[in-house]
Design an enzyme around this catalytic site. Structure first.
Site, PDB file in Angstrom:
ATOM      1  N   GLU A  19     -22.653  41.064 -30.554  1.00  0.00           N
ATOM      2  CA  GLU A  19     -22.751  42.523 -30.427  1.00  0.00           C
ATOM      3  C   GLU A  19     -21.590  43.081 -29.614  1.00  0.00           C
ATOM      4  O   GLU A  19     -20.855  42.347 -28.963  1.00  0.00           O
ATOM      5  CB  GLU A  19     -24.065  42.916 -29.730  1.00  0.00           C
ATOM      6  CG  GLU A  19     -25.173  43.378 -30.648  1.00  0.00           C
ATOM      7  CD  GLU A  19     -24.997  44.807 -31.151  1.00  0.00           C
ATOM      8  OE1 GLU A  19     -23.954  45.415 -30.871  1.00  0.00           O
ATOM      9  OE2 GLU A  19     -25.895  45.310 -31.841  1.00  0.00           O
ATOM     10  N   ARG A 102     -35.050  45.979 -21.823  1.00  0.00           N
ATOM     11  CA  ARG A 102     -33.709  45.453 -21.542  1.00  0.00           C
ATOM     12  C   ARG A 102     -32.670  46.443 -22.038  1.00  0.00           C
ATOM     13  O   ARG A 102     -32.926  47.259 -22.925  1.00  0.00           O
ATOM     14  CB  ARG A 102     -33.494  44.088 -22.203  1.00  0.00           C
ATOM     15  CG  ARG A 102     -33.403  44.132 -23.716  1.00  0.00           C
ATOM     16  CD  ARG A 102     -32.854  42.823 -24.269  1.00  0.00           C
ATOM     17  NE  ARG A 102     -32.784  42.793 -25.726  1.00  0.00           N
ATOM     18  CZ  ARG A 102     -31.770  43.287 -26.436  1.00  0.00           C
ATOM     19  NH1 ARG A 102     -30.732  43.864 -25.832  1.00  0.00           N
ATOM     20  NH2 ARG A 102     -31.774  43.204 -27.766  1.00  0.00           N
ATOM     21  N   ASN A 104     -29.455  47.531 -24.103  1.00  0.00           N
ATOM     22  CA  ASN A 104     -28.891  47.146 -25.393  1.00  0.00           C
ATOM     23  C   ASN A 104     -27.441  47.626 -25.440  1.00  0.00           C
ATOM     24  O   ASN A 104     -26.636  47.215 -24.623  1.00  0.00           O
ATOM     25  CB  ASN A 104     -29.742  47.690 -26.540  1.00  0.00           C
ATOM     26  CG  ASN A 104     -29.489  46.971 -27.848  1.00  0.00           C
ATOM     27  OD1 ASN A 104     -29.287  45.766 -27.863  1.00  0.00           O
ATOM     28  ND2 ASN A 104     -29.486  47.689 -28.959  1.00  0.00           N
ATOM     29  N   ASP A 205     -26.737  50.130 -36.723  1.00  0.00           N
ATOM     30  CA  ASP A 205     -26.667  49.350 -35.483  1.00  0.00           C
ATOM     31  C   ASP A 205     -25.503  49.862 -34.642  1.00  0.00           C
ATOM     32  O   ASP A 205     -25.483  51.020 -34.256  1.00  0.00           O
ATOM     33  CB  ASP A 205     -26.538  47.866 -35.837  1.00  0.00           C
ATOM     34  CG  ASP A 205     -26.951  46.940 -34.713  1.00  0.00           C
ATOM     35  OD1 ASP A 205     -26.756  47.280 -33.542  1.00  0.00           O
ATOM     36  OD2 ASP A 205     -27.452  45.840 -35.006  1.00  0.00           O
TER      37      ASP A 205
END
Length: 300
Positions: A19, A102, A104, A205
Site C-alpha cells: 500500500e 487502525r 489506514n 482504494d
C-alpha cells in the site's frame, strides 16, 4: 488502454497488502508499506535493492518528513520513523476510544499537513466493522483534528491543482468524493460524488492526482487503475494489471512519468494464487503520456 502503455513487475517480493507508494525525489526511491506484513519498504530502481523497517504493528502508510526520516501510521499511532536507527517515536494517538481501530491511508497536503484515516477491525477476510473510522489531520505543531467520522474504510486522497478541492475515498461507498477545501485551515465542506464505480470495477482504494489534476484510482478486486476527470466525472482510461487486488498508486521516476502500483495477495485462494503469481508485487506503468506531481513532506 493506449497501445504504448507497458506494465512491468518491478518489485517481485510479495506483500500481503502492499500500500501507499510514495516517490522520494531526493533519494530516487519508492517508499511503500506492507500493512499486514508490518513493514515499511524502500526500493531503489537504480540498484533494485529493497531496504525495510519492521513496525511491530499493522502499518497503513509512510510519508517523508521535512526534518528527515518519515512519518507513519502504525496501529492507532502516528509515529516518527528514524530509518538509520530503525526506531519509531509516537507523535500522536487517534481513536483512543476504539482500541481495535487502525490507521489506514495517509497523505500530506501542499502546506505540509498530514491527513490520515482510520478503519475498524477486519472481522473476517473482506468483512469489516462499518462506520468505525474517521479522517484526521495532524499539523506541524502536532495538533490533531477530526474532519470526518462514521467512515467505513478511509482510503485514497489528493488535492486539486489550486488546492481548493480535496478528493477522498471511503472504499465501501464505491465512490470518489470531493470536498471544498480551505488550504490555510484544512477545513472541508460541501461533500459530493465525482465518480461512482461501475459493476466489475472493484472497490476504490488508493489514489493519486496527475499534473493535469486528473485522478488515478487503484481498484481493489478490480485488477485495474482507472483515470478519472473529476470535473466531468468521466473515466478517461483503464490500465489493466495482472493481479486483481490492486491497492494504490503514485507517480515517480524521471519527470514523474511512471505510475507505480501496489497490490495484495492476502485472502486469495491457492487457485487464485496460481492464476496470479505476481499478486502482492509492485508494478511500474510507462507510456501513459501524463506526468505526476512531487509528493509533499510532513512539516512537523
Amino acid at each position: 488502454m493506449m497501445s504504448s502503455v507497458k506494465v512491468e513487475c518491478v518489485v517481485k517480493e510479495s506483500a500481503l497488502i502492499g500500500e501507499g507508494p510514495v516517490w522520494e525525489e531526493s533519494e530516487q526511491t519508492l517508499l511503500f508499506v506492507d500493512i499486514v506484513g508490518q513493514k515499511i519498504h524502500r526500493w531503489s530502481p537504480t540498484t533494485n535493492q529493497i531496504q525495510s523497517v519492521e513496525t511491530g504493528h499493522m502499518v497503513g502508510f509512510a510519508v517523508p518528513r521535512r526534518s528527515g526520516g518519515y512519518v507513519a501510521g502504525v496501529g492507532r499511532s502516528i509515529v516518527a520513523v528514524d530509518w538509520s536507527a530503525q526506531t519509531m517515536t509516537s507523535l500522536a494517538e487517534v481513536d483512543e476510544d476504539k482500541p481495535t481501530n487502525r490507521l489506514n491511508d495517509g497523505k500530506v497536503d501542499p502546506i505540509g499537513r498530514l491527513l490520515a484515516g482510520t478503519m475498524g477491525m477486519m472481522e473476517s477476510p473482506a468483512v469489516f466493522q462499518k462506520q468505525q473510522g474517521s479522517l484526521f489531520s495532524l499539523t506541524s505543531d502536532l495538533t490533531v483534528t477530526r474532519h470526518l467520522s462514521q467512515v467505513d474504510i478511509s482510503n485514497g486522497m489528493d488535492w486539486s491543482l489550486d488546492q481548493k478541492t480535496f478528493f477522498y475515498i471511503d472504499s465501501l461507498c464505491l465512490t470518489v468524493d470531493a470536498f471544498d477545501h480551505e488550504p490555510e485551515t484544512g477545513e472541508l465542506s460541501n461533500r459530493r460524488v465525482v465518480y461512482r464505480l461501475q459493476e466489475g470495477e472493484g472497490l476504490p482504494d488508493g489514489m493519486t492526482a496527475d499534473a493535469d489534476g486528473r485522478l488515478w484510482v487503484a481498484c481493489f478486486n478490480g485488477g485495474r487503475v482507472i483515470n478519472i476527470d473529476p470535473s466531468t466525472g468521466v473515466r478517461l482510461q483503464t490500465v489493466s494489471l495482472p493481479v486483481m487486488k490492486t491497492t494504490s498508486c503514485c507517480f515517480g521516476g524521471p519527470d514523474y512519468a511512471d505510475l507505480y502500483v501496489t497490490s495484495a495477495r492476502l485472502g486469495l485462494s491457492e487457485e487464485e494464487l496460481r492464476q496470479q503469481p505476481l499478486a502482492g508485487a509492485t508494478f511500474r506503468v510507462t507510456g501513459l503520456g501524463v506526468k505526476g506531481r512531487p509528493s509533499n513532506s510532513f512539516s512537523g
